[in-house]
Design a protein around this motif. Structure first.
Motif, PDB file in Angstrom:
ATOM      1  N   MET A 184      99.455  49.660  62.634  1.00 18.18           N
ATOM      2  CA  MET A 184      99.167  50.889  63.340  1.00 18.18           C
ATOM      3  C   MET A 184      98.336  51.273  64.395  1.00 18.18           C
ATOM      4  O   MET A 184      96.924  50.866  63.942  1.00 18.18           O
ATOM      5  CB  MET A 184      98.619  52.349  61.954  1.00 18.18           C
ATOM      6  N   ARG A 185      98.791  51.466  65.305  1.00 15.21           N
ATOM      7  CA  ARG A 185      97.454  51.796  66.861  1.00 15.21           C
ATOM      8  C   ARG A 185      97.420  53.114  66.441  1.00 15.21           C
ATOM      9  O   ARG A 185      98.303  54.624  67.094  1.00 15.21           O
ATOM     10  CB  ARG A 185      98.018  51.341  68.194  1.00 15.21           C
ATOM     11  N   LEU A 186      95.933  53.331  66.628  1.00 19.02           N
ATOM     12  CA  LEU A 186      95.514  54.668  66.433  1.00 19.02           C
ATOM     13  C   LEU A 186      93.918  54.793  67.604  1.00 19.02           C
ATOM     14  O   LEU A 186      93.487  53.944  67.993  1.00 19.02           O
ATOM     15  CB  LEU A 186      95.013  54.639  65.108  1.00 19.02           C
ATOM     16  N   GLU A 187      94.081  56.652  68.316  1.00 21.87           N
ATOM     17  CA  GLU A 187      93.101  56.179  69.166  1.00 21.87           C
ATOM     18  C   GLU A 187      92.586  57.698  69.121  1.00 21.87           C
ATOM     19  O   GLU A 187      92.585  58.209  68.517  1.00 21.87           O
ATOM     20  CB  GLU A 187      94.365  56.938  70.595  1.00 21.87           C
ATOM     21  N   ILE A 188      91.251  57.677  69.350  1.00 21.51           N
ATOM     22  CA  ILE A 188      90.091  58.169  68.395  1.00 21.51           C
ATOM     23  C   ILE A 188      89.622  58.935  70.231  1.00 21.51           C
ATOM     24  O   ILE A 188      89.131  58.339  70.801  1.00 21.51           O
ATOM     25  CB  ILE A 188      89.344  57.978  67.718  1.00 21.51           C
ATOM     26  N   CYS A 189      89.332  59.940  70.086  1.00 23.15           N
ATOM     27  CA  CYS A 189      88.084  61.006  70.967  1.00 23.15           C
ATOM     28  C   CYS A 189      86.971  61.872  69.608  1.00 23.15           C
ATOM     29  O   CYS A 189      88.206  63.089  69.525  1.00 23.15           O
ATOM     30  CB  CYS A 189      88.962  61.869  71.422  1.00 23.15           C
ATOM     31  N   HIS A 190      86.066  61.482  70.051  1.00 24.47           N
ATOM     32  CA  HIS A 190      85.290  62.053  68.841  1.00 24.47           C
ATOM     33  C   HIS A 190      83.839  62.621  70.190  1.00 24.47           C
ATOM     34  O   HIS A 190      83.241  61.946  70.691  1.00 24.47           O
ATOM     35  CB  HIS A 190      84.074  61.266  68.567  1.00 24.47           C
ATOM     36  N   THR A 191      84.136  64.161  69.866  1.00 20.81           N
ATOM     37  CA  THR A 191      82.936  64.483  70.874  1.00 20.81           C
ATOM     38  C   THR A 191      81.798  65.566  70.165  1.00 20.81           C
ATOM     39  O   THR A 191      81.938  66.058  69.475  1.00 20.81           O
ATOM     40  CB  THR A 191      84.329  65.579  72.178  1.00 20.81           C
ATOM     41  N   THR A 192      81.022  65.195  71.031  1.00 23.29           N
ATOM     42  CA  THR A 192      79.841  65.814  70.651  1.00 23.29           C
ATOM     43  C   THR A 192      79.160  66.780  71.488  1.00 23.29           C
ATOM     44  O   THR A 192      78.515  65.707  72.584  1.00 23.29           O
ATOM     45  CB  THR A 192      78.660  65.152  69.336  1.00 23.29           C
ATOM     46  N   GLU A 193      78.994  67.951  71.345  1.00 23.00           N
ATOM     47  CA  GLU A 193      77.858  68.428  72.338  1.00 23.00           C
ATOM     48  C   GLU A 193      77.197  69.606  71.960  1.00 23.00           C
ATOM     49  O   GLU A 193      76.923  70.489  70.739  1.00 23.00           O
ATOM     50  CB  GLU A 193      79.340  69.869  72.872  1.00 23.00           C
ATOM     51  N   TYR A 194      75.422  69.575  72.091  1.00 19.68           N
ATOM     52  CA  TYR A 194      74.673  70.494  72.458  1.00 19.68           C
ATOM     53  C   TYR A 194      74.886  71.106  73.348  1.00 19.68           C
ATOM     54  O   TYR A 194      74.311  70.824  74.258  1.00 19.68           O
ATOM     55  CB  TYR A 194      73.366  68.993  72.593  1.00 19.68           C
ATOM     56  N   ARG A 195      73.927  72.532  73.077  1.00 18.45           N
ATOM     57  CA  ARG A 195      73.771  73.231  73.910  1.00 18.45           C
ATOM     58  C   ARG A 195      72.730  73.767  73.590  1.00 18.45           C
ATOM     59  O   ARG A 195      72.122  74.348  72.443  1.00 18.45           O
ATOM     60  CB  ARG A 195      74.394  74.651  73.745  1.00 18.45           C
TER      61      ARG A 195
END
Length: 272
Positions: free
Chosen positions: A1-12
């Motif tokens: 299985m081909r998987l694409e991951i987008c993991h976003t971390t934002e600090y304000r």
């Protein structure tokens, strides 16, 4: 299985922050069960990025933002191929006797999985010498899944195993720490795994980094069990890394100067 991951971390931040140092543990593991096709780490504002393997072999990115800022974005994008797994065959519990000394760090207490009578607390009967190890682990996975409720917000990283046992509700970290504690007390080497989960709508814990454990089975190596979803860790699971407990593989952690009040937003998307 081909998987694409987008993991976003934002600090304000409410005030200027500067000299921010972060350890980013988001690079997927490359092993016989998964192949990493690509990885890209984007940091805004501009950062100095270096890498190093941690004690357990995971590739960690060190991110240093020198300039003053009120918003920090850390976004990791990965493409991973995962492969089917074969359920482990029957294996006598006593077969572990010759292996334990080499993996002692996954048998002793750790900060989030301290010493305790965890089998008794969670109502588990310890295995005997001729018990089928694979069957015991499968039954333990099912027991935790059936007797506890997955409930985001019910616990946090400081929640103890005793509190989880009392409340009967928690998130994947709690299910995993509980199973780790039981395994280690009865003599099964077990390690905490941090990663991602492709859900398709039918699995729990896919909206953030996911947690499960790997137990050592003689002749099979480290086999993944996901008590949150009552299953083996298979094609839908993408491993980032492992350690003794959550503290060894937390996704992003760091320090900075200034900043005032801080707000954190994290989003994880896994696509097939």
């Amino acid at each position: 299985m081909r998987l694409e991951i987008c993991h976003t971390t934002e600090y304000r931040y409410s005030e200027d922050a500067w000299d921010s140092h972060n350890e980013v543990n988001l690079y997927p593991t490359a092993n016989e069960r998964q192949h990493v096709r690509g990885f890209h780490l984007d940091v805004q504002p501009h950062a100095t990025i270096t890498t190093h393997p941690d004690y357990f072999g995971s590739l960690v990115h060190h991110v240093h933002v020198h300039e003053r800022h009120r918003h920090l974005l850390i976004q990791a994008q990965s493409m991973v191929d995962t492969f089917p797994i074969v359920p482990p065959p029957p294996t006598p519990f006593e077969a572990l006797d010759e292996l334990r000394q080499d993996v002692i760090e996954f048998l002793v207490p750790s900060p989030r999985v301290p010493h305790g009578l965890w089998p008794t607390l969670f109502g588990v009967t310890p295995p005997e010498a001729n018990t089928d190890l694979a069957a015991f682990l499968k039954e333990l996975t099912a027991k935790l899944n059936q007797e506890f409720t997955y409930k985001p917000g019910a616990t946090n990283v400081r929640t103890s195993l005793e509190q989880f046992a009392q409340s009967r509700a928690g998130v994947c970290q709690d299910f995993t720490h509980a199973m780790l504690g039981i395994c280690r007390v009865v003599g099964i080497p077990a390690r905490y795994v941090s990663g991602y989960l492709y859900s398709g709508g039918e699995m729990l814990g896919a909206d953030a980094t996911h947690a499960w454990l790997e137990a050592l089975i003689p002749g099979q190596g480290w086999v993944g069990y996901d008590p949150t979803n009552n299953c083996l860790a298979g094609e839908k699971h993408v491993k980032i890394g492992h350690g003794r407990d959550y503290g060894d593989v937390s996704p992003v952690r760091g320090t900075f100067y200034g900043g005032g009040r801080q707000a954190l937003e994290v989003s994880v998307h896994v696509y097939n």
